[in-house]
Design a protein around this motif. Structure first.
Motif, short mmCIF file in Angstrom:
data_model
loop_
_atom_site.label_atom_id
_atom_site.label_comp_id
_atom_site.label_asym_id
_atom_site.label_seq_id
_atom_site.Cartn_x
_atom_site.Cartn_y
_atom_site.Cartn_z
N GLU A 83 0.82 -1.21 0.00
CA GLU A 83 0.00 0.00 0.00
C GLU A 83 0.86 1.27 0.00
O GLU A 83 0.48 2.31 -0.54
N VAL A 84 2.05 1.18 0.60
CA VAL A 84 2.96 2.33 0.61
C VAL A 84 3.47 2.60 -0.80
O VAL A 84 3.53 3.76 -1.26
N ILE A 85 3.81 1.55 -1.52
CA ILE A 85 4.27 1.70 -2.90
C ILE A 85 3.14 2.18 -3.80
O ILE A 85 3.35 3.04 -4.67
N CYS A 86 1.94 1.67 -3.60
CA CYS A 86 0.79 2.12 -4.41
C CYS A 86 0.53 3.61 -4.21
O CYS A 86 0.22 4.33 -5.17
N LYS A 87 0.66 4.08 -2.99
CA LYS A 87 0.46 5.51 -2.73
C LYS A 87 1.57 6.33 -3.37
O LYS A 87 1.32 7.42 -3.93
#
Length: 338
Positions: A83-87
């Motif tokens: 989710e950190v990479i997606c953001k």
């Protein structure tokens, strides 16, 4: 003087099968001619959880071998939440979707010792050619070296997202440098210390490669090695990275949720050539936008870089000059002899 951005050129070229001549590479560079079409060896993919859990020595061996034979590898289960990479990808994408006048607020004023801001052309090209890419540069670590004026204000959560990513990234880079140090028989902290310790600088570049009518003729980024110590790259799902190995240009396979690790010039120098800085380039796509988020982890400007003394002896001479990192970077960016 107004600079014509590649994103704008691409929007005008969307209905034609042509690109301006300054983007057409020589036949020796054109990916349509030079990309290898035979069986493609795959860049090593290393599972940090699986290999590391079973045997730390096996993990060190796997990464050291990849760094020596390829200069590049892909990591899965790397510890940075999806989710950190997606953001990170979302806020970068949203920046490049902004009106042009908003992006131009961050236009690059490139200085010899500093690369930050929005831009198009970076390195000198002796033939006057251009690459099919726009970019955004800014430091993300350490906090004392971060200039938030270079960070986009829109989207509103851009800063929070990048700060969160940076905290995870620092842990991963520390782990990679420790493993690479072990791989050449040194203490865990040897390579980090040699690259400035806690002053190791993390420079984020967002590459934006618009659709290109003639991807067989153009390049997103020309063939180069990174002048960093190590580069950690997040791609999107549009392939485009190519690696030069065994006298051929190979397409890198896209691996979902993987992070790509490049060995940079400074680790090659410090390891006295044991590890290899990977020669790579970027192709572009006819229908889709390709983006990537490399972070170049480099010594501070005044750091003195040369082969580590423990790796130089009566049997193994120093293969590289010792100099300040800022002097190395200046020569590389300006295509001067090292």
């Amino acid at each position: 003087m107004e600079v014509e951005r590649v994103q704008a050129i691409a929007s005008l070229s969307a209905t034609v099968d042509d690109i301006p001549p300054e983007f057409i590479r020589s036949e020796e560079e054109q990916p349509g001619i030079t990309t290898y079409r035979g069986p493609v060896p795959e860049i090593p993919v290393i599972d940090l959880v699986k290999v590391g859990h079973e045997d730390q020595d096996e993990l060190v061996h796997a990464i050291a071998t990849a760094a020596r034979e390829w200069g590049i590898f892909q990591l899965v289960n790397h510890g940075i939440p999806e989710e950190v990479i997606c953001k990170l990808q979302r806020v970068g994408r949203e920046f490049f979707e902004l009106p042009q006048e908003e992006k131009e607020k961050y236009a690059s004023l490139t200085e010899p010792s500093k690369l930050e801001g929005y831009g198009t052309k970076l390195q000198k090209d002796l033939e006057g050619k251009k690459s099919w890419v726009d970019f955004l540069f800014h430091n993300i670590w350490p906090p004392a070296h971060v200039n938030h004026a270079a960070w986009p204000k829109i989207p509103s959560d851009y800063r929070a997202v990048n700060e969160e990513y940076a905290k995870y990234l620092v842990e991963l880079v520390d782990k990679m440098l420790a493993i690479l140090s072990k791989g050449i028989g040194l203490e865990d902290d040897a390579l980090k210390k040699a690259n400035g310790g806690e002053d190791l600088e993390f420079l984020l570049k967002i590459n934006y490669y618009p659709p290109c009518p003639r991807p067989d003729l153009a390049l997103g980024v020309v063939a180069h090695t990174d002048m960093s110590a190590i580069t950690i790259l997040v791609p999107n799902d549009v392939p485009g990275l190519q690696v030069f190995k065994d006298d051929h240009w190979f397409d890198a396979k896209y691996v979902p949720n993987a992070i790509i690790v490049h060995i940079g010039d400074q680790i090659e120098i410090l390891s006295n050539g044991y590890y290899k800085s990977v020669l790579h380039r970027t192709t572009v796509n006819k229908e889709k936008v390709r983006m990537s988020w490399p972070v170049f982890c480099s010594p501070p400007p005044e750091a003195i870089i040369g082969p580590l003394p423990k790796l130089v002896n009566s049997d193994t001479t120093a293969k590289y000059k010792t100099k300040k990192y800022k002097d190395y970077a200046y020569c590389k960016l300006n295509k001067l002899p090292q």
